[in-house]
Design an enzyme around this catalytic site. Structure first.
Site, PDB file in Angstrom:
ATOM      1  CG  HIS A   1     -17.108  -7.280  20.564  1.00 49.24           C
ATOM      2  ND1 HIS A   1     -17.700  -6.221  19.910  1.00 49.24           N
ATOM      3  CD2 HIS A   1     -18.104  -8.069  21.004  1.00 49.24           C
ATOM      4  CE1 HIS A   1     -19.013  -6.362  19.967  1.00 49.24           C
ATOM      5  NE2 HIS A   1     -19.289  -7.478  20.625  1.00 49.24           N
TER       6      HIS A   1
ATOM      7  NE  ARG B   1     -10.083  -7.933   3.921  1.00 56.37           N
ATOM      8  CZ  ARG B   1      -9.514  -7.044   3.113  1.00 56.37           C
ATOM      9  NH1 ARG B   1      -8.449  -6.360   3.518  1.00 56.37           N
ATOM     10  NH2 ARG B   1     -10.005  -6.829   1.918  1.00 56.37           N
TER      11      ARG B   1
ATOM     12  NE  ARG C   1      -4.071  -1.888   2.130  1.00 58.01           N
ATOM     13  CZ  ARG C   1      -4.019  -3.037   2.765  1.00 58.01           C
ATOM     14  NH1 ARG C   1      -2.999  -3.338   3.523  1.00 58.01           N
ATOM     15  NH2 ARG C   1      -4.996  -3.907   2.637  1.00 58.01           N
TER      16      ARG C   1
ATOM     17  CB  THR D   1     -10.801  -5.619  -2.348  1.00 64.84           C
ATOM     18  OG1 THR D   1     -10.343  -4.310  -2.011  1.00 64.84           O
ATOM     19  CG2 THR D   1      -9.627  -6.582  -2.336  1.00 64.84           C
TER      20      THR D   1
ATOM     21  CG  HIS E   1      -5.699  -0.115   5.656  1.00 66.79           C
ATOM     22  ND1 HIS E   1      -6.289  -1.336   5.837  1.00 66.79           N
ATOM     23  CD2 HIS E   1      -5.819   0.161   4.335  1.00 66.79           C
ATOM     24  CE1 HIS E   1      -6.757  -1.784   4.671  1.00 66.79           C
ATOM     25  NE2 HIS E   1      -6.478  -0.886   3.748  1.00 66.79           N
TER      26      HIS E   1
ATOM     27  CB  SER F   1     -11.947   3.154   5.507  1.00 70.60           C
ATOM     28  OG  SER F   1     -10.838   3.041   4.638  1.00 70.60           O
TER      29      SER F   1
ATOM     30  CG  ASP G   1      -7.070  -3.807   7.983  1.00 64.83           C
ATOM     31  OD1 ASP G   1      -6.108  -4.120   7.280  1.00 64.83           O
ATOM     32  OD2 ASP G   1      -7.704  -2.734   7.835  1.00 64.83           O
TER      33      ASP G   1
ATOM     34  CB  VAL H   1      -6.596   4.800   4.268  1.00 62.01           C
ATOM     35  CG1 VAL H   1      -7.412   4.234   3.133  1.00 62.01           C
ATOM     36  CG2 VAL H   1      -6.174   3.711   5.236  1.00 62.01           C
ATOM     37  CG  ASP H   2      -3.279   4.642   8.182  1.00 64.49           C
ATOM     38  OD1 ASP H   2      -4.233   4.753   8.946  1.00 64.49           O
ATOM     39  OD2 ASP H   2      -2.884   3.550   7.726  1.00 64.49           O
TER      40      ASP H   2
HETATM   41  N1  LIG Z   1      -9.241   1.483   2.297  1.00 56.94           N
HETATM   42  C1  LIG Z   1      -9.327   0.234   1.906  1.00 56.94           C
HETATM   43  O1  LIG Z   1      -9.389  -0.662   2.741  1.00 56.94           O
HETATM   44  C2  LIG Z   1      -9.333  -0.036   0.424  1.00 56.94           C
HETATM   45  C3  LIG Z   1      -9.832  -1.240  -0.097  1.00 56.94           C
HETATM   46  C4  LIG Z   1      -9.846  -1.410  -1.467  1.00 56.94           C
HETATM   47  C5  LIG Z   1      -9.324  -0.427  -2.291  1.00 56.94           C
HETATM   48  N2  LIG Z   1      -8.838   0.719  -1.741  1.00 56.94           N
HETATM   49  C6  LIG Z   1      -8.272   1.783  -2.557  1.00 56.94           C
HETATM   50  O2  LIG Z   1      -9.299   2.507  -3.202  1.00 56.94           O
HETATM   51  C7  LIG Z   1      -8.734   3.160  -4.347  1.00 56.94           C
HETATM   52  C8  LIG Z   1      -9.636   2.933  -5.546  1.00 56.94           C
HETATM   53  O3  LIG Z   1      -9.634   1.566  -5.900  1.00 56.94           O
HETATM   54  P1  LIG Z   1     -10.526   1.051  -7.117  1.00 56.94           P
HETATM   55  O4  LIG Z   1     -10.356  -0.417  -7.180  1.00 56.94           O
HETATM   56  O5  LIG Z   1     -11.882   1.637  -7.011  1.00 56.94           O
HETATM   57  O6  LIG Z   1      -9.763   1.731  -8.342  1.00 56.94           O
HETATM   58  P2  LIG Z   1     -10.358   2.021  -9.801  1.00 56.94           P
HETATM   59  O7  LIG Z   1      -9.171   2.166 -10.685  1.00 56.94           O
HETATM   60  O8  LIG Z   1     -11.407   1.033 -10.141  1.00 56.94           O
HETATM   61  O9  LIG Z   1     -11.087   3.435  -9.644  1.00 56.94           O
HETATM   62  C9  LIG Z   1     -10.418   4.614  -9.385  1.00 56.94           C
HETATM   63  C10 LIG Z   1     -11.233   5.755  -9.968  1.00 56.94           C
HETATM   64  O10 LIG Z   1     -10.605   6.993  -9.577  1.00 56.94           O
HETATM   65  C11 LIG Z   1     -10.736   7.874 -10.682  1.00 56.94           C
HETATM   66  N3  LIG Z   1      -9.740   8.929 -10.546  1.00 56.94           N
HETATM   67  C12 LIG Z   1      -8.398   8.860 -10.660  1.00 56.94           C
HETATM   68  N4  LIG Z   1      -7.848  10.063 -10.442  1.00 56.94           N
HETATM   69  C13 LIG Z   1      -8.863  10.922 -10.175  1.00 56.94           C
HETATM   70  C14 LIG Z   1      -8.939  12.293  -9.870  1.00 56.94           C
HETATM   71  N5  LIG Z   1      -7.834  13.066  -9.796  1.00 56.94           N
HETATM   72  N6  LIG Z   1     -10.153  12.841  -9.659  1.00 56.94           N
HETATM   73  C15 LIG Z   1     -11.283  12.099  -9.746  1.00 56.94           C
HETATM   74  N7  LIG Z   1     -11.268  10.781 -10.040  1.00 56.94           N
HETATM   75  C16 LIG Z   1     -10.084  10.212 -10.251  1.00 56.94           C
HETATM   76  C17 LIG Z   1     -10.510   7.000 -11.908  1.00 56.94           C
HETATM   77  O11 LIG Z   1     -11.012   7.610 -13.078  1.00 56.94           O
HETATM   78  C18 LIG Z   1     -11.294   5.754 -11.501  1.00 56.94           C
HETATM   79  O12 LIG Z   1     -12.645   5.807 -11.916  1.00 56.94           O
HETATM   80  C19 LIG Z   1      -7.327   2.578  -4.499  1.00 56.94           C
HETATM   81  O13 LIG Z   1      -6.385   3.466  -3.945  1.00 56.94           O
HETATM   82  C20 LIG Z   1      -7.372   1.324  -3.659  1.00 56.94           C
HETATM   83  O14 LIG Z   1      -6.100   0.924  -3.195  1.00 56.94           O
HETATM   84  C21 LIG Z   1      -8.861   0.925  -0.418  1.00 56.94           C
END
Ligand SMILES: NC(=O)c1ccc[n+]([C@@H]2O[C@H](COP(=O)([O-])OP(=O)(O)OC[C@H]3O[C@@H](n4cnc5c(N)ncnc54)[C@H](O)[C@@H]3O)[C@@H](O)[C@H]2O)c1
Length: 321
Positions: free
Chosen positions: A176, A159, A96, A234, A183, A151, A156, A130-131
């Protein structure tokens, strides 16, 4: 008719910036949660946002009364919560933190657009890592830290609870247990505080047959890459986390959730975004709860905070500040 001047946060509007796998599934979860009257989708790819909004609004006709539409930053700026899911997703084999450089640029740009349009609500960061990106959003927005959260380890922790529930043949909602810290790879499980039906986890009948703590934590840490290797991304679980956090904010439920927030001396950690159980409500992160960690867990949490601190410093060096 909306104007450019100081939009008032609308209780009824949630905006999602980044309408990829995570963003669109989050919209779906929010829609079925009946949490907002309006969901605005913003993406660099406007056509994609429009297509997803059309598809979702047809589902809304059978689900809850909610308007889903594509919009711009002016629309997003008047939302009470903006969920940021824009960026690039992790590739197999990529940590990450490797995503940081690429997604920090996106996070800064998104937050700048929101603030230029007068945003005054709550930012929920879901883009990885995210952090650190919550920290970037906090600094760029100038909003009070309690209104910028991520988030964190809500996913986690879910999970870990799912894993324990399966091993112990009990409903995950009766387990719990918290994963705290980053993250990511340095996160730790607060084993000493884990309970099933109020019974300390390792005293619960059947606990002697659980895999080792190291193996269970490893399975939690490996969950995302394991899923990405198989389906490419995911979405369901993280979107459910987004829905749960937004519910706590919009319904002011004061729910305990291990979101990532700016530490203010808790556990001896200052000025770092990381996850610990927090009370989440209308004002965002209302309080951080300090778990009574044992010495080893506390050491692990400090090591995790150190990893995040070093990452923040390297990001600042890269940005030439
Ligand atoms: N927090 C978590 O636990 C967790 C879990 C899963 C995924 N994620 C993260 O979520 C993010 C998105 O994942 P995803 O699978 O949806 O990716 P994705 O590629 O399917 O979607 C990303 C979207 O962001 C848009 N985008 C990119 N730059 C942009 C900008 N400057 N302004 C507006 N839109 C923009 C793209 O056009 C795309 O539609 C990733 O960073 C991923 O690692 C986090």
């Amino acid at each position: 008719m909306e104007t450019n001047a100081s939009p008032q946060p609308s209780e009824n509007r949630i905006a999602i910036v980044g309408v990829g796998h995570v963003g669109v599934m989050s919209a779906y979860a929010l829609m079925f949660g009946g949490l907002a009257r309006e969901i605005v989708l913003v993406d660099l790819d406007r056509a994609r946002a429009e297509g997803e909004a059309m598809d979702l609004s047809h589902a809304a006709a059978l689900a809850r009364p909610v308007t889903v539409r594509a919009g711009d930053y002016r629309d997003a700026a008047s939302a009470s919560v903006v969920v940021i899911t824009a960026g690039v997703a992790g590739r197999a084999g990529e940590s990450r933190l490797d995503l940081l450089g690429r997604n920090a640029v996106v996070a800064r740009a998104v937050v700048a657009e929101l603030m230029e349009n007068g945003f005054d609500g709550i930012i929920l960061m879901a883009t990885n890592p995210v952090d650190v990106l919550a920290h970037v959003a906090f600094e760029r927005s100038g909003l009070p830290s309690d209104r910028v959260l991520s988030s964190g380890t809500v996913l986690d922790s879910a999970r870990l609870r799912a894993l324990l529930a399966e091993e112990l043949a009990v409903d995950a909602r009766s387990v719990h247990a918290y994963v705290v810290g980053e993250h990511g790879d340095s996160e730790i499980a607060a084993w000493s505080c884990a309970r099933v039906a109020g019974v300390p986890l390792f005293d619960y009948p059947g606990a002697e047959r659980l895999p080792s703590r190291a193996e269970m934590l490893d399975r939690v840490r490996r969950a995302a890459p394991d899923i990405i290797e198989r389906k490419g991304y995911t979405s369901f679980a993280i979107a459910t986390c987004v829905g749960r956090i937004c519910e706590a904010i919009l319904r002011d439920t004061h729910t305990v959730l291990p979101v990532s927030s700016l530490m203010r001396g808790e556990y001896g950690v200052e000025g770092i975004y990381l996850s610990t159980p927090c009370i989440v409500g209308r004002r965002g992160v209302e309080r951080r709860v300090e778990l009574p960690l044992d010495a080893e867990e506390l050491e692990g949490l400090h090591a995790s905070a150190d990893v995040l601190g070093e990452t923040l410093r390297s990001l600042a060096r890269d940005a030439g500040r």
